[in-house]
Design an enzyme around this catalytic site. Sequence first.
Site, PDB file in Angstrom:
ATOM      1  N   ASP A  93       0.841  -1.183   0.000  1.00 39.67           N
ATOM      2  CA  ASP A  93       0.000   0.000   0.000  1.00 39.67           C
ATOM      3  C   ASP A  93       0.883   1.243   0.000  1.00 39.67           C
ATOM      4  O   ASP A  93       2.096   1.165   0.186  1.00 39.67           O
ATOM      5  CB  ASP A  93      -0.993  -0.019   1.156  1.00 39.67           C
ATOM      6  N   SER A  94       0.265   2.395  -0.207  1.00 41.13           N
ATOM      7  CA  SER A  94       1.051   3.604  -0.469  1.00 41.13           C
ATOM      8  C   SER A  94       1.588   4.273   0.787  1.00 41.13           C
ATOM      9  O   SER A  94       2.473   5.118   0.714  1.00 41.13           O
ATOM     10  CB  SER A  94       0.192   4.615  -1.219  1.00 41.13           C
ATOM     11  N   GLY A  95       1.029   3.926   1.950  1.00 41.66           N
ATOM     12  CA  GLY A  95       1.412   4.590   3.190  1.00 41.66           C
ATOM     13  C   GLY A  95       0.472   5.705   3.587  1.00 41.66           C
ATOM     14  O   GLY A  95       0.517   6.195   4.720  1.00 41.66           O
ATOM     15  N   GLY A  96      -0.403   6.117   2.661  1.00 36.08           N
ATOM     16  CA  GLY A  96      -1.273   7.257   2.932  1.00 36.08           C
ATOM     17  C   GLY A  96      -2.204   7.051   4.113  1.00 36.08           C
ATOM     18  O   GLY A  96      -2.343   7.923   4.968  1.00 36.08           O
ATOM     19  N   PHE A  97      -2.836   5.878   4.170  1.00 29.59           N
ATOM     20  CA  PHE A  97      -3.790   5.626   5.249  1.00 29.59           C
ATOM     21  C   PHE A  97      -3.109   5.638   6.606  1.00 29.59           C
ATOM     22  O   PHE A  97      -3.617   6.196   7.580  1.00 29.59           O
ATOM     23  CB  PHE A  97      -4.505   4.287   5.021  1.00 29.59           C
ATOM     24  N   GLN A 190     -11.698   7.292  -4.839  1.00 29.26           N
ATOM     25  CA  GLN A 190     -12.149   7.890  -3.593  1.00 29.26           C
ATOM     26  C   GLN A 190     -13.499   8.579  -3.822  1.00 29.26           C
ATOM     27  O   GLN A 190     -14.044   8.528  -4.919  1.00 29.26           O
ATOM     28  CB  GLN A 190     -11.100   8.880  -3.069  1.00 29.26           C
ATOM     29  N   GLY A 217     -11.241   4.253   0.747  1.00 28.52           N
ATOM     30  CA  GLY A 217     -12.067   5.106   1.582  1.00 28.52           C
ATOM     31  C   GLY A 217     -13.290   4.440   2.169  1.00 28.52           C
ATOM     32  O   GLY A 217     -14.208   5.117   2.629  1.00 28.52           O
ATOM     33  N   ASP A 267      -7.924  -7.275   1.514  1.00 34.32           N
ATOM     34  CA  ASP A 267      -6.910  -7.537   2.541  1.00 34.32           C
ATOM     35  C   ASP A 267      -7.471  -7.103   3.873  1.00 34.32           C
ATOM     36  O   ASP A 267      -8.333  -6.231   3.937  1.00 34.32           O
ATOM     37  CB  ASP A 267      -5.619  -6.754   2.258  1.00 34.32           C
ATOM     38  N   CYS A 305     -12.651 -28.606   9.339  1.00 34.26           N
ATOM     39  CA  CYS A 305     -11.468 -27.834   8.938  1.00 34.26           C
ATOM     40  C   CYS A 305     -10.229 -28.731   8.927  1.00 34.26           C
ATOM     41  O   CYS A 305     -10.041 -29.580   9.814  1.00 34.26           O
ATOM     42  CB  CYS A 305     -11.267 -26.666   9.898  1.00 34.26           C
ATOM     43  N   CYS A 307      -7.000 -27.502   8.898  1.00 32.89           N
ATOM     44  CA  CYS A 307      -5.789 -26.798   9.340  1.00 32.89           C
ATOM     45  C   CYS A 307      -5.155 -27.539  10.517  1.00 32.89           C
ATOM     46  O   CYS A 307      -5.806 -28.376  11.166  1.00 32.89           O
ATOM     47  CB  CYS A 307      -6.127 -25.363   9.743  1.00 32.89           C
ATOM     48  N   CYS A 310      -7.040 -27.556  13.933  1.00 31.06           N
ATOM     49  CA  CYS A 310      -8.241 -28.395  14.026  1.00 31.06           C
ATOM     50  C   CYS A 310      -7.934 -29.887  13.908  1.00 31.06           C
ATOM     51  O   CYS A 310      -8.628 -30.708  14.511  1.00 31.06           O
ATOM     52  CB  CYS A 310      -9.239 -27.984  12.944  1.00 31.06           C
ATOM     53  N   HIS A 336      -5.310 -21.139  11.679  1.00 33.25           N
ATOM     54  CA  HIS A 336      -6.700 -21.550  11.460  1.00 33.25           C
ATOM     55  C   HIS A 336      -7.494 -20.450  10.757  1.00 33.25           C
ATOM     56  O   HIS A 336      -8.216 -20.717   9.776  1.00 33.25           O
ATOM     57  CB  HIS A 336      -7.381 -21.898  12.784  1.00 33.25           C
TER      58      HIS A 336
END
Length: 376
Positions: A93-97, A190, A217, A267, A305, A307, A310, A336
């Site tokens: 990501d750009s770092g803006g958030f 945005q 946003g 994400d 499951c 994993c 489990c 998990h």
Amino acid sequence: MAERFNFELKATDGKARTGVINTPRGEIRTPAFMPVGTAATVKAMMPESVRATGADILLGNTYHLMLRPTAERINNLGGLHKFMNWERPILTDSGGFQVMSLAGLRKLTEKGVTFKSHIDGSKHELTPERSMEIQRLLGSDIVMCFDECPALPADRDRIAESMRLSMRWAERSKDAFGDRPGHALFGIQQGGLEQDFREESAEALQKIGFDGYAVGGLAVGEGQEAMFGCLDYAPDMLPVDKPRYLMGVGKPDDIVGAVKRGIDMMDCVLPSRSGRTGQAFTRYGVVNIKNARHADDPRPLDETCTCPACTNYSRAYLHHVFRSNEMISGMLLTWHNLHYFQTIMQEMRDAIAAGTFDAWEKKFHEDRARGDIEPL
């Protein structure tokens, strides 16, 4: 493997889409969930374990990595893939958030943002050009434009001002990104919850031209109903032949609702963060392993499951190691949760390809509404 970045749309079912993003580092099956490796690690997981859950791509964070250990150091050590032992695709990501949400004493201008590090108070500047430079030094496969993301709710004037600044920054990001075969640059739509601003933003981004487009946003405090209301139209404004990425989402039902509305990539820190705090996501809802009801329960978290948590451990054991603050607790529950999220993604890909997404979604919600198994 592909020499250049491209997106193949394989099938649709309603607005839901399944396809493949081809990159020089491997295929990304969509819809795709990207585990978050903020500081060059998915917390409590080995990279090979993350891959074993079904993840095709990870997310790294420009803001955190520029502060520590620095993008220059990572570049000198061979790039982010080598540094963190993950040879598959990485999106940064750009770092803006993070600048907006974490940094102290920040000052926003047309040029960019100056801020003080949340780690040591040191002063830094982040501009579209610097964000592109950092992401180039990291070597990420998918680079995000530098943008500004106001917290919601905000008034229309503030949203319009922020969106138009982000569009000017998007053009500068594209110029600074340059020609990098095999690497992709995504623009970020945005406009808050304002449909006309979303349209204006989408048109501006397409005029510049990007390899993929994010819906930014959202998931910033507006609530699921408002988010879905925006997603009912926002993805439709973006090109059909490019990937659509919803940033920072989310809970399982958020993810399913986003895919239903035409989103390809997501994400969120939720599966790993929840794992470290004793929460496990299952097809029957959320299990709080800290609760006393699990202390004598020999059953797995979810008998369906596959994993390691489990298949090899009981609820009683998971309860014990969480209560004892043992590191294995966060490791097993994170594994998990990531496994469950990736299972959802695979089931959605299969359902879209088969034209049975509506039936799959109905059962998904029915199972979750059923709730956890009864205590012994």
